[in-house]
Design a protein around this motif. Structure first.
Motif: not given
Length: 282
Positions: A221-233
């Motif tokens: 879950l942490g990794l998913v949030i990192v990847v998609f959070g970076t894309w969101g940024d």
């Protein structure tokens, strides 16, 4: 130095407001309904500054806030699915209205109008999917999943900044965000997964792991949030570069606008929903 102090004070109040709001259902719903409205209002104001674009800011904002409340009521088991009918009628109105307004570029008006709902209102509304969970015939509120999304995003920002400052040599996306590096992103991701495992340990120890995730699943879950959070940024950075602006607004002293502050969460929240509910199927 003055700007650093302003940024720090704003960040402290921001984190305190987000963390504390998740401790009570009403506070979470009211705060993020407000955040949804402010963010949609900011977004529509920015796109209306473009040539030949005229989006109805008021209706888009009211529709986004209504959708958030509707999702909260439905997921909490308070309202029936019919609560979404006024929202659907509003979307139809926004499409049909372009037939009579005689705007120069109705296609872009439609696109930005729908984007305000899909890019902003929908992700924030999905917080309610994370917060309200069915336990047998009952529906309970839990702060764990939505709060974890923001904690992981904050930890990732801190880890990426530290690792990027110390080790950053290879640019992650120089065309859009020259300040980001692969080293920073990897360092932030590793730190988030470590924190995720720590959260698993603590929630198991105190019996509050209502998501029922294992240590590996928490790390995932942490990794998913990192990847998609970076894309969101990166997506918000591309949006601002396209518009030729530095910040999306100035509502948060030292931190810019609402989009600047919540850009990562706009992709991380839907990704977290998909991840958690996919695990529930297996």
């Amino acid at each position: 130095m003055k700007n650093f102090i302003v940024r720090t004070i704003t960040a402290v109040f921001f984190v305190a407001a987000v963390v504390s709001c998740f401790l009570r259902t009403e506070a979470m719903v009211l705060l993020f309904a407000l955040v949804t409205g402010l963010t949609v209002w900011e977004f529509t104001g920015l796109v209306n500054d473009r040539d030949n674009i005229t989006v109805n800011r008021m209706i888009c904002t009211v529709a986004g806030v209504y959708f958030f409340f509707a999702m909260a009521g439905y997921n909490a088991g308070i309202t029936a699915a019919s609560i979404f009918i006024p929202y659907l009628v509003t979307l139809i109105y926004l499409l049909v209205a372009e037939l009579y307004l005689k705007q120069k570029d109705p296609v872009n008006d439609w696109a930005y109008t729908m984007m305000s709902q899909l890019y902003i209102a929908l992700p924030f509304s999905l917080l309610n999917v994370l917060a309200f969970r069915s336990v047998g015939s009952d529906i309970t509120y839990s702060y764990l999943a939505p709060l974890a999304v923001f904690v992981f995003l904050w930890v990732n920002d801190a880890g990426a900044y530290i690792c990027g400052s110390l080790l950053g040599k290879h640019k992650l996306f120089p065309r859009i965000s020259p300040g980001k590096s692969w080293e920073g992103s990897i360092g932030g991701g590793i730190l988030v997964m470590l924190v995720a495992v720590l959260i698993w340990h603590l929630t198991e120890q105190y019996g509050v792991n209502d998501l029922g995730l294992s240590a590996i699943e928490w790390a995932g879950l942490g990794l998913v949030i990192v990847v998609f959070g970076t894309w969101g940024d990166l997506i918000e950075s591309l949006f601002k570069r396209t518009l030729g602006i530095k910040d999306s607004g100035n509502i948060l002293p030292g931190h810019g606008g609402m989009l600047d502050r919540f850009d990562s969460s706009l992709l991380a929240i839907p990704a977290a929903v998909v991840y958690i509910y996919t695990l529930a199927q297996f």
